[in-house]
Design a protein around this motif. Structure first.
Motif, PDB file in Angstrom:
ATOM      1  N   VAL A   2      13.731  15.445   3.748  1.00 50.74           N
ATOM      2  CA  VAL A   2      15.031  14.880   3.384  1.00 50.74           C
ATOM      3  C   VAL A   2      14.978  13.358   3.550  1.00 50.74           C
ATOM      4  CG1 VAL A   2      17.502  14.933   3.861  1.00 50.74           C
ATOM      5  CG2 VAL A   2      16.108  16.950   4.276  1.00 50.74           C
ATOM      6  N   GLY A   3      15.518  12.648   2.577  1.00 48.66           N
ATOM      7  CA  GLY A   3      15.617  11.206   2.738  1.00 48.66           C
ATOM      8  C   GLY A   3      14.410  10.432   2.285  1.00 48.66           C
ATOM      9  N   ARG A   4      13.317  11.141   1.934  1.00 53.38           N
ATOM     10  CA  ARG A   4      12.169  10.400   1.438  1.00 53.38           C
ATOM     11  C   ARG A   4      12.471   9.717   0.119  1.00 53.38           C
ATOM     12  NH1 ARG A   4       7.105  13.960   2.197  1.00 53.38           N
ATOM     13  NH2 ARG A   4       7.001  14.056   4.450  1.00 53.38           N
ATOM     14  N   LYS A   5      13.446  10.299  -0.613  1.00 58.13           N
ATOM     15  CA  LYS A   5      13.777   9.708  -1.910  1.00 58.13           C
ATOM     16  C   LYS A   5      14.372   8.313  -1.728  1.00 58.13           C
ATOM     17  CE  LYS A   5      18.247  12.031  -2.055  1.00 58.13           C
ATOM     18  NZ  LYS A   5      19.203  12.811  -2.815  1.00 58.13           N
ATOM     19  N   HIS A   6      14.890   8.007  -0.530  1.00 57.82           N
ATOM     20  CA  HIS A   6      15.459   6.686  -0.289  1.00 57.82           C
ATOM     21  C   HIS A   6      14.444   5.733   0.325  1.00 57.82           C
ATOM     22  CE1 HIS A   6      19.312   8.211  -1.378  1.00 57.82           C
ATOM     23  NE2 HIS A   6      19.342   9.082  -0.383  1.00 57.82           N
ATOM     24  N   SER A   7      13.180   6.148   0.353  1.00 55.83           N
ATOM     25  CA  SER A   7      12.234   5.358   1.144  1.00 55.83           C
ATOM     26  C   SER A   7      12.069   3.938   0.594  1.00 55.83           C
ATOM     27  CB  SER A   7      10.895   6.082   1.245  1.00 55.83           C
ATOM     28  OG  SER A   7      10.143   5.891   0.080  1.00 55.83           O
ATOM     29  N   LEU A   8      12.078   3.775  -0.728  1.00 53.91           N
ATOM     30  CA  LEU A   8      11.887   2.427  -1.274  1.00 53.91           C
ATOM     31  C   LEU A   8      13.059   1.527  -0.889  1.00 53.91           C
ATOM     32  CD1 LEU A   8       9.942   0.715  -2.934  1.00 53.91           C
ATOM     33  CD2 LEU A   8      11.338   1.239  -4.950  1.00 53.91           C
ATOM     34  N   THR A   9      14.290   2.058  -1.012  1.00 58.07           N
ATOM     35  CA  THR A   9      15.478   1.289  -0.634  1.00 58.07           C
ATOM     36  C   THR A   9      15.392   0.888   0.834  1.00 58.07           C
ATOM     37  OG1 THR A   9      16.593   2.869  -2.055  1.00 58.07           O
ATOM     38  CG2 THR A   9      17.980   1.302  -0.891  1.00 58.07           C
ATOM     39  N   LEU A  10      15.016   1.867   1.673  1.00 60.19           N
ATOM     40  CA  LEU A  10      14.951   1.575   3.107  1.00 60.19           C
ATOM     41  C   LEU A  10      13.840   0.581   3.424  1.00 60.19           C
ATOM     42  CD1 LEU A  10      15.744   5.072   4.554  1.00 60.19           C
ATOM     43  CD2 LEU A  10      16.912   2.948   5.127  1.00 60.19           C
ATOM     44  N   ARG A  11      12.754   0.646   2.680  1.00 59.19           N
ATOM     45  CA  ARG A  11      11.686  -0.328   2.912  1.00 59.19           C
ATOM     46  C   ARG A  11      12.167  -1.740   2.618  1.00 59.19           C
ATOM     47  NH1 ARG A  11       5.858   2.132   0.864  1.00 59.19           N
ATOM     48  NH2 ARG A  11       5.772   3.798   2.415  1.00 59.19           N
ATOM     49  N   VAL A  12      12.928  -1.902   1.527  1.00 58.50           N
ATOM     50  CA  VAL A  12      13.462  -3.225   1.178  1.00 58.50           C
ATOM     51  C   VAL A  12      14.413  -3.699   2.269  1.00 58.50           C
ATOM     52  CG1 VAL A  12      14.859  -4.490  -0.488  1.00 58.50           C
ATOM     53  CG2 VAL A  12      13.141  -2.862  -1.293  1.00 58.50           C
ATOM     54  N   LEU A  18      13.746  -7.040   4.475  1.00 58.96           N
ATOM     55  CA  LEU A  18      14.687  -8.160   4.318  1.00 58.96           C
ATOM     56  C   LEU A  18      15.458  -8.384   5.610  1.00 58.96           C
ATOM     57  CD1 LEU A  18      16.282  -7.788   0.755  1.00 58.96           C
ATOM     58  CD2 LEU A  18      14.667  -9.521   1.577  1.00 58.96           C
ATOM     59  N   SER A  19      16.098  -7.306   6.119  1.00 56.71           N
ATOM     60  CA  SER A  19      16.968  -7.462   7.278  1.00 56.71           C
ATOM     61  C   SER A  19      16.167  -7.740   8.547  1.00 56.71           C
ATOM     62  CB  SER A  19      17.794  -6.186   7.436  1.00 56.71           C
ATOM     63  OG  SER A  19      18.566  -6.275   8.602  1.00 56.71           O
ATOM     64  N   GLY A  20      15.016  -7.099   8.669  1.00 54.24           N
ATOM     65  CA  GLY A  20      14.267  -7.219   9.911  1.00 54.24           C
ATOM     66  C   GLY A  20      13.500  -8.522  10.042  1.00 54.24           C
ATOM     67  N   PHE A  21      13.040  -9.052   8.926  1.00 57.74           N
ATOM     68  CA  PHE A  21      12.086 -10.160   9.040  1.00 57.74           C
ATOM     69  C   PHE A  21      12.410 -11.361   8.148  1.00 57.74           C
ATOM     70  CE2 PHE A  21      10.347  -6.109  10.153  1.00 57.74           C
ATOM     71  CZ  PHE A  21       9.923  -6.361  11.447  1.00 57.74           C
ATOM     72  N   ALA A  50      15.491   0.666  10.718  1.00 52.49           N
ATOM     73  CA  ALA A  50      15.176   1.228   9.395  1.00 52.49           C
ATOM     74  C   ALA A  50      13.677   1.505   9.276  1.00 52.49           C
ATOM     75  CB  ALA A  50      15.628   0.275   8.300  1.00 52.49           C
ATOM     76  N   SER A  51      12.866   0.552   9.738  1.00 55.57           N
ATOM     77  CA  SER A  51      11.412   0.737   9.610  1.00 55.57           C
ATOM     78  C   SER A  51      10.924   1.848  10.527  1.00 55.57           C
ATOM     79  CB  SER A  51      10.669  -0.558   9.917  1.00 55.57           C
ATOM     80  OG  SER A  51      10.683  -0.807  11.295  1.00 55.57           O
ATOM     81  N   ARG A  52      11.566   1.994  11.695  1.00 53.76           N
ATOM     82  CA  ARG A  52      11.156   3.054  12.632  1.00 53.76           C
ATOM     83  C   ARG A  52      11.561   4.422  12.108  1.00 53.76           C
ATOM     84  NH1 ARG A  52       9.278   0.853  17.273  1.00 53.76           N
ATOM     85  NH2 ARG A  52       8.176  -0.498  15.883  1.00 53.76           N
ATOM     86  N   TRP A  53      12.726   4.474  11.438  1.00 53.03           N
ATOM     87  CA  TRP A  53      13.141   5.740  10.819  1.00 53.03           C
ATOM     88  C   TRP A  53      12.106   6.151   9.780  1.00 53.03           C
ATOM     89  CZ3 TRP A  53      14.467   8.047   6.183  1.00 53.03           C
ATOM     90  CH2 TRP A  53      15.178   9.246   6.286  1.00 53.03           C
ATOM     91  N   LEU A  54      11.689   5.163   8.968  1.00 53.46           N
ATOM     92  CA  LEU A  54      10.673   5.440   7.940  1.00 53.46           C
ATOM     93  C   LEU A  54       9.348   5.842   8.571  1.00 53.46           C
ATOM     94  CD1 LEU A  54      11.344   2.530   5.447  1.00 53.46           C
ATOM     95  CD2 LEU A  54      11.522   4.955   4.944  1.00 53.46           C
ATOM     96  N   PHE A  55       9.008   5.207   9.696  1.00 53.44           N
ATOM     97  CA  PHE A  55       7.750   5.497  10.389  1.00 53.44           C
ATOM     98  C   PHE A  55       7.613   6.996  10.658  1.00 53.44           C
ATOM     99  CE2 PHE A  55       5.386   5.905  14.461  1.00 53.44           C
ATOM    100  CZ  PHE A  55       4.190   5.328  14.077  1.00 53.44           C
ATOM    101  N   PHE A  56       8.730   7.628  11.040  1.00 59.93           N
ATOM    102  CA  PHE A  56       8.703   9.070  11.295  1.00 59.93           C
ATOM    103  C   PHE A  56       8.940   9.865  10.010  1.00 59.93           C
ATOM    104  CE2 PHE A  56       9.567   7.268  15.444  1.00 59.93           C
ATOM    105  CZ  PHE A  56       8.659   7.954  16.211  1.00 59.93           C
ATOM    106  N   ALA A  57       9.973   9.498   9.261  1.00 61.55           N
ATOM    107  CA  ALA A  57      10.372  10.314   8.108  1.00 61.55           C
ATOM    108  C   ALA A  57       9.270  10.381   7.060  1.00 61.55           C
ATOM    109  CB  ALA A  57      11.654   9.756   7.500  1.00 61.55           C
ATOM    110  N   GLU A  58       8.504   9.302   6.913  1.00 61.20           N
ATOM    111  CA  GLU A  58       7.467   9.286   5.875  1.00 61.20           C
ATOM    112  C   GLU A  58       6.142   9.862   6.356  1.00 61.20           C
ATOM    113  OE1 GLU A  58       8.024   5.951   2.667  1.00 61.20           O
ATOM    114  OE2 GLU A  58       7.579   5.032   4.585  1.00 61.20           O
ATOM    115  N   ALA A  59       5.999  10.077   7.664  1.00 63.09           N
ATOM    116  CA  ALA A  59       4.718  10.525   8.211  1.00 63.09           C
ATOM    117  C   ALA A  59       4.461  11.985   7.860  1.00 63.09           C
ATOM    118  CB  ALA A  59       4.708  10.339   9.729  1.00 63.09           C
TER     119      ALA A  59
END
Lengths: 290, 247
Positions: free
Chosen positions: A224-234, A238-241, A270-279
């Motif tokens: 679930v939520g992998r479909k949003h991975s590109l949005t979350l990566r952006v 942007l927000s983090g760095f 956001a990046s930590r959520w992706l770290f787990f969700a995309e693994a």
């Protein structure tokens, strides 16, 4: 992997807290009295708060002290030791600054090294997992360490340091995505190797072992939520760095710095959520879910 | 102790014959039964009679379709449980020492009273052999029925893992892989027993026997016609119909 909120909060906040302790230990900022007290309070709230959050996902938190016993082989046990030693050492160093207006260099340097060691042990818990190829490479510790150092510098109000370290952390994050996206294919683990049937033909999951779900699917086969991975990566980048660096370059004020810290924190979450969700854990192969 | 033993005296484990397994799931049920009623925390179910049932199992049977380049696809039933790896990554990651590999027989076990339920061992296992029990909050895994195989209160024929004892097809075999003359060692050598995910470096003890290239139909010889010529009324009918139909 299932993105458990407790673990996302823990790794994000305690990384930031130990990063702040690192720069304070080295003496990049050595406030005294009440100012020192405020800085140490922030650092300890982040570091200890994160550690406490991490106990929420334990089945038996009351047995947590047993986790100090297996430091010879277990990175989680080493993390327990490193974090407690870092916090105790930095408490001694902090006492010098707060109560005696005196910077005791030796516990400072030692505490800084232990703080960084704690972040390293956290990163290694994930990096050691051969079962999760996306984590099992050098970009994982690079990301955890650079995030901690950059976020710590930002919290410590070290503008020059942070303007250098935030882009480095951003690059580490992108590297983690670029390497990670190819990691499963490169690992050589496939449904063919998982079943040993690959040399006979193309293997396809015909029927799962059960009609309902189970622990393995809930914990390791998060889709679930992998479909949003590109949005979350952006958003993460942007927000983090990117935005915090632009704010720092625009000129320093406390209000702006607070905005930069909050934006950074959002990006790290956001990046930590992706770290787990995309693994992708290889056990998903058995269920035809990769 | 989460340090792995250099060498174990014996290497107890299973041979699973993918050629023989019929996918009946009897091993799944007997495993769940034995391990719920005996040693350790029971294997819990959640919402067992509701809309979204889920439960803890130590043994699960997958089914795979293998499509060769030519010819029909083959269906392979695939039981999967702990492989009691020699280089078990689940053991070394454990922070409390609850997970360990026994020196005497190589069985990988969890001491449930030391388990904090962090789940890291399940993360480290590539096979999905460990499952956290949500009711007990501890990690559950195959014990190779350690409470059966040495249990002198049981009749001798029952001193093997429940899944092996129950398998109606004889697709599961239990024995010592350290002994080259054991039943399981011989089976592995004769039938080309294989490791699952060898690239993960876990050195599994359990071996899987690949499906045979051709089915051995043990019943075929018994089904050959025993008499071609009929006598009596049927003989007369046969002859008459042959004349009429010309066959």
């Amino acid at each position: 992997m299932h993105p458990a909120p407790s673990v996302i909060i823990f790794t994000s906040l305690s990384g930031l807290g130990f990063g702040l302790l690192f720069w304070m230990g080295l003496g990049f900022l050595a406030p005294t009295g009440w100012v020192a007290f405020a800085f140490f309070t922030i650092a300890y709230l982040l570091a200890v708060g994160g550690l406490l959050a991490s106990t929420f996902h334990l089945g038996h938190p009351e047995r947590a002290l047993k986790a100090f016993t297996q430091w010879r082989t277990s990175w989680l046990s080493r993390e327990a030791w490193a974090s407690v030693l870092a916090l105790v050492t930095m408490a001694l160093y902090g006492a010098g600054l707060v109560f005696f207006a005196n910077r005791w260099a030796v516990p400072g340097y030692l505490g800084a090294a232990l703080s960084l060691a704690t972040v390293t042990t956290t990163a290694m818990i994930y990096t050691q997992m051969r079962t999760v190829p996306r984590w099992h490479n050098a970009t994982t510790p690079a990301m955890y360490l650079s995030f901690s150092l950059a976020g710590g510098a930002l919290l410590a109000g070290q503008v020059t340091l942070a303007t250098w370290l935030l882009p480095i952390a951003g690059v580490a994050l992108v590297a983690h995505w670029v390497v990670g996206d190819k990691a499963l294919a490169r690992s050589g683990t496939t449904l063919a190797s998982a079943t040993g049937l690959g040399d006979r033909g193309t293997v396809r999951s015909f029927e799962p072992p059960h009609t309902g779900t189970n622990y393995l699917l809930r914990e390791f086969v998060h889709v679930v939520g992998r479909k949003h991975s590109l949005t979350l990566r952006v958003i993460a980048l942007l927000s983090g760095f990117v935005l915090p660096v632009l704010i720092l370059l625009a000129g320093f004020s406390h209000a702006l710095a607070a905005v930069a810290v909050l934006l950074h924190l959002v990006g790290v979450f956001a990046s930590r959520w992706l770290f787990f969700a995309e693994a992708e854990h290889v056990v998903g192969l058995y269920y035809g879910k990769r | 102790m989460t340090t792995l033993p250099e060498k174990t005296d014996r290497k107890l484990g299973l041979v699973i014959d993918l050629d023989t397994c019929v996918g009946c799931h009897a091993c799944v049920i007997s495993c769940k039964g034995w391990n719920t009623e005996n040693y350790g925390a029971p294997l819990a179910d959640q919402d067992a009679y509701g809309a979204d049932p889920s439960g803890t199992f130590l043994n699960r049977v997958h089914s795979y379709e293998v499509q060769p380049e030519t010819g029909p696809a083959q269906l392979v039933h695939f039981p999967k449980s702990c492989l009691h790896c020699e280089d078990a990554p689940c053991v070394t990651v454990c922070p409390t020492g609850a997970s360990y590999k026994r020196v005497e027989d190589g069985i990988v076990l969890v001491n449930e009273s030391d388990c904090i339920g962090c789940g890291l061992c399940a993360w480290a296992c590539p096979y999905g052999a460990r499952e956290m029990d949500p009711s007990a909050g501890v990690m559950k895994k195959c014990t190779l029925c350690v409470d059966r195989i040495y249990n002198e209160n049981l009749p001798e024929e029952d001193r093997e893992p429940a899944c092996v004892r129950t398998c109606p097809a004889g697709a599961r075999h239990f024995g010592d892989f350290a002994d080259p003359d054991s039943h399981v060692s011989k089976l592995t050598a004769e039938r080309g027993g294989m490791d699952l995910m060898p690239e993960q470096g876990t050195k599994p003890v359990n071996k899987y026997l690949p499906p045979r290239d051709r089915d051995i139909d043990v019943l075929a010889p018994f089904l050959e016609p025993v008499a071609e010529d009929s006598k009596g009324f049927l003989g007369w009918l046969d002859k008459t119909l042959s004349k009429v139909g010309g066959a």
